[in-house]
Design an enzyme around this catalytic site. Structure first.
Site, PDB file in Angstrom:
ATOM      1  N   ASP A  13     -28.286 -31.860  77.242  1.00 44.34           N
ATOM      2  CA  ASP A  13     -27.305 -30.981  77.867  1.00 44.34           C
ATOM      3  C   ASP A  13     -28.061 -29.951  78.707  1.00 44.34           C
ATOM      4  O   ASP A  13     -29.301 -29.906  78.691  1.00 44.34           O
ATOM      5  CB  ASP A  13     -26.491 -30.303  76.762  1.00 44.34           C
ATOM      6  CG  ASP A  13     -25.508 -29.282  77.299  1.00 44.34           C
ATOM      7  OD1 ASP A  13     -24.783 -29.597  78.257  1.00 44.34           O
ATOM      8  OD2 ASP A  13     -25.464 -28.163  76.746  1.00 44.34           O
ATOM      9  N   ALA A  46     -13.580 -17.415  74.879  1.00 42.54           N
ATOM     10  CA  ALA A  46     -14.067 -18.248  75.971  1.00 42.54           C
ATOM     11  C   ALA A  46     -15.062 -19.293  75.494  1.00 42.54           C
ATOM     12  O   ALA A  46     -15.198 -20.359  76.113  1.00 42.54           O
ATOM     13  CB  ALA A  46     -14.706 -17.372  77.052  1.00 42.54           C
ATOM     14  N   HIS A  57     -11.749 -27.151  79.860  1.00 42.79           N
ATOM     15  CA  HIS A  57     -12.109 -25.917  79.159  1.00 42.79           C
ATOM     16  C   HIS A  57     -11.067 -24.828  79.427  1.00 42.79           C
ATOM     17  O   HIS A  57     -10.612 -24.146  78.504  1.00 42.79           O
ATOM     18  CB  HIS A  57     -13.498 -25.466  79.639  1.00 42.79           C
ATOM     19  CG  HIS A  57     -14.093 -24.349  78.842  1.00 42.79           C
ATOM     20  ND1 HIS A  57     -15.447 -24.196  78.679  1.00 42.79           N
ATOM     21  CD2 HIS A  57     -13.538 -23.304  78.182  1.00 42.79           C
ATOM     22  CE1 HIS A  57     -15.690 -23.117  77.945  1.00 42.79           C
ATOM     23  NE2 HIS A  57     -14.536 -22.555  77.640  1.00 42.79           N
ATOM     24  N   ARG A 162     -16.966 -35.231  78.442  1.00 41.10           N
ATOM     25  CA  ARG A 162     -16.965 -35.112  76.993  1.00 41.10           C
ATOM     26  C   ARG A 162     -15.563 -34.829  76.453  1.00 41.10           C
ATOM     27  O   ARG A 162     -14.764 -34.231  77.169  1.00 41.10           O
ATOM     28  CB  ARG A 162     -17.911 -33.970  76.575  1.00 41.10           C
ATOM     29  CG  ARG A 162     -19.324 -34.172  77.012  1.00 41.10           C
ATOM     30  CD  ARG A 162     -20.090 -32.878  76.866  1.00 41.10           C
ATOM     31  NE  ARG A 162     -21.448 -33.055  77.347  1.00 41.10           N
ATOM     32  CZ  ARG A 162     -22.191 -32.063  77.813  1.00 41.10           C
ATOM     33  NH1 ARG A 162     -21.712 -30.842  77.876  1.00 41.10           N
ATOM     34  NH2 ARG A 162     -23.423 -32.290  78.218  1.00 41.10           N
ATOM     35  N   ASP A 188     -25.793 -28.310  72.404  1.00 39.31           N
ATOM     36  CA  ASP A 188     -25.482 -27.148  71.588  1.00 39.31           C
ATOM     37  C   ASP A 188     -23.996 -27.042  71.264  1.00 39.31           C
ATOM     38  O   ASP A 188     -23.578 -26.073  70.622  1.00 39.31           O
ATOM     39  CB  ASP A 188     -25.939 -25.859  72.290  1.00 39.31           C
ATOM     40  CG  ASP A 188     -25.152 -25.580  73.565  1.00 39.31           C
ATOM     41  OD1 ASP A 188     -25.171 -26.448  74.461  1.00 39.31           O
ATOM     42  OD2 ASP A 188     -24.507 -24.523  73.665  1.00 39.31           O
TER      43      ASP A 188
END
Length: 271
Positions: A13, A46, A57, A162, A188
């Protein structure tokens, strides 16, 4: 230096993994965009959907109960896809403009990647960032010493991003990896771990440098061991619950874990 004979590639990532300790670039811009429309969100809020493509997101952030309540109070209705589109259009130029401010490699990351290359591994990468942001970030990272063999942005593939496996598998194709079981995905976030698992790979989560702890490198280093352990524990639990085979603080610890995975693969174990 002993080279790996079974492992073929590591797929990293970006923010919170190789660059941007604490993964601040996406969250700071999201906070700014929501504030502009009169719906304040906290840094903790967030961070909740981190790892998803940025349109997803924004949508997921708007669906958090407390944020949805604020949106309803501000506009008298629930957030719609058209609202997400509008927020995304505001988000993109700000993210492009500000990604440079958060492009510094995580301490030890470049040396670790160079060590893995010297041991015969191919270096792939993928991100929740769209291509227009990655086009800004890639040359900055290269100037700082990090240039993966392949990079996939979240909007590069028609299948999506993803937690699906497609960006990880695009790396497999581009890098001509012979067996997905010989790949390690490092991330992460929980969607990034899910991505690696769905692609059939070994997965390594990063806690201290990542989104869940959410501190700068200096802030993390300034904590005493007891406070670090307190901050680390929820991040480790989150990544393990997502299915990560290993959880580390930062990439500095990765070579030793890859040695262990190499032994496990040679012994016939599967991810």
């Amino acid at each position: 230096m002993q080279r790996y004979t079974t492992l073929e590639a590591v797929i990293f990532d970006w923010a919170g993994t190789v660059v941007d300790f604490g993964s601040f670039a996406p969250t700071q811009v999201l906070i700014e965009v929501f504030t502009q429309v009169g719906v304040p969100v906290s840094l903790a809020e967030a961070r909740v959907p981190m790892g998803l493509a940025k349109w997803d997101h924004i949508q997921a952030l708007g669906r958090l109960p407390a944020v949805a309540e604020r949106w309803q109070a501000r506009f008298g209705r629930a957030m719609t896809d058209a609202d997400v589109d509008a927020l995304y259009q505001q988000f993109m130029p700000l993210q492009v403009a500000k990604v440079a401010a958060y492009s510094a490699p995580i301490p030890g990351a470049v040396d670790t990647v160079n060590l893995l290359r010297a041991r015969g591994l191919k270096i792939g990468s993928c991100s929740g960032y769209p291509r227009v942001v990655m086009d800004q970030l890639l040359p900055l990272a290269a100037a700082a010493g990090y240039a993966p063999d392949h990079c996939v942005a979240t909007d590069d593939l028609a299948a999506g991003g993803r937690p699906g496996p497609w960006m990880a598998l695009d790396n497999v194709l581009a890098l001509r990896v012979g067996d997905v079981r010989h790949c390690v995905k490092v991330d992460d976030t929980t969607p990034g771990i899910a991505e690696g698992l769905r692609a059939g790979m070994w997965t390594v989560g990063l806690s201290a440098s990542g989104n869940a702890v959410g501190l700068t490198a200096a802030e993390w280093a300034a904590l005493d061991p007891a406070e670090q352990a307190k901050r680390r524990a929820p991040a480790v639990a989150q990544l393990r619950q997502a299915g990560a085979h290993y959880v580390l603080d930062t990439l500095v610890e990765l070579p030793a874990v890859l040695d262990e995975i190499e032994r496990r693969v040679q012994a016939g174990e599967r991810p």
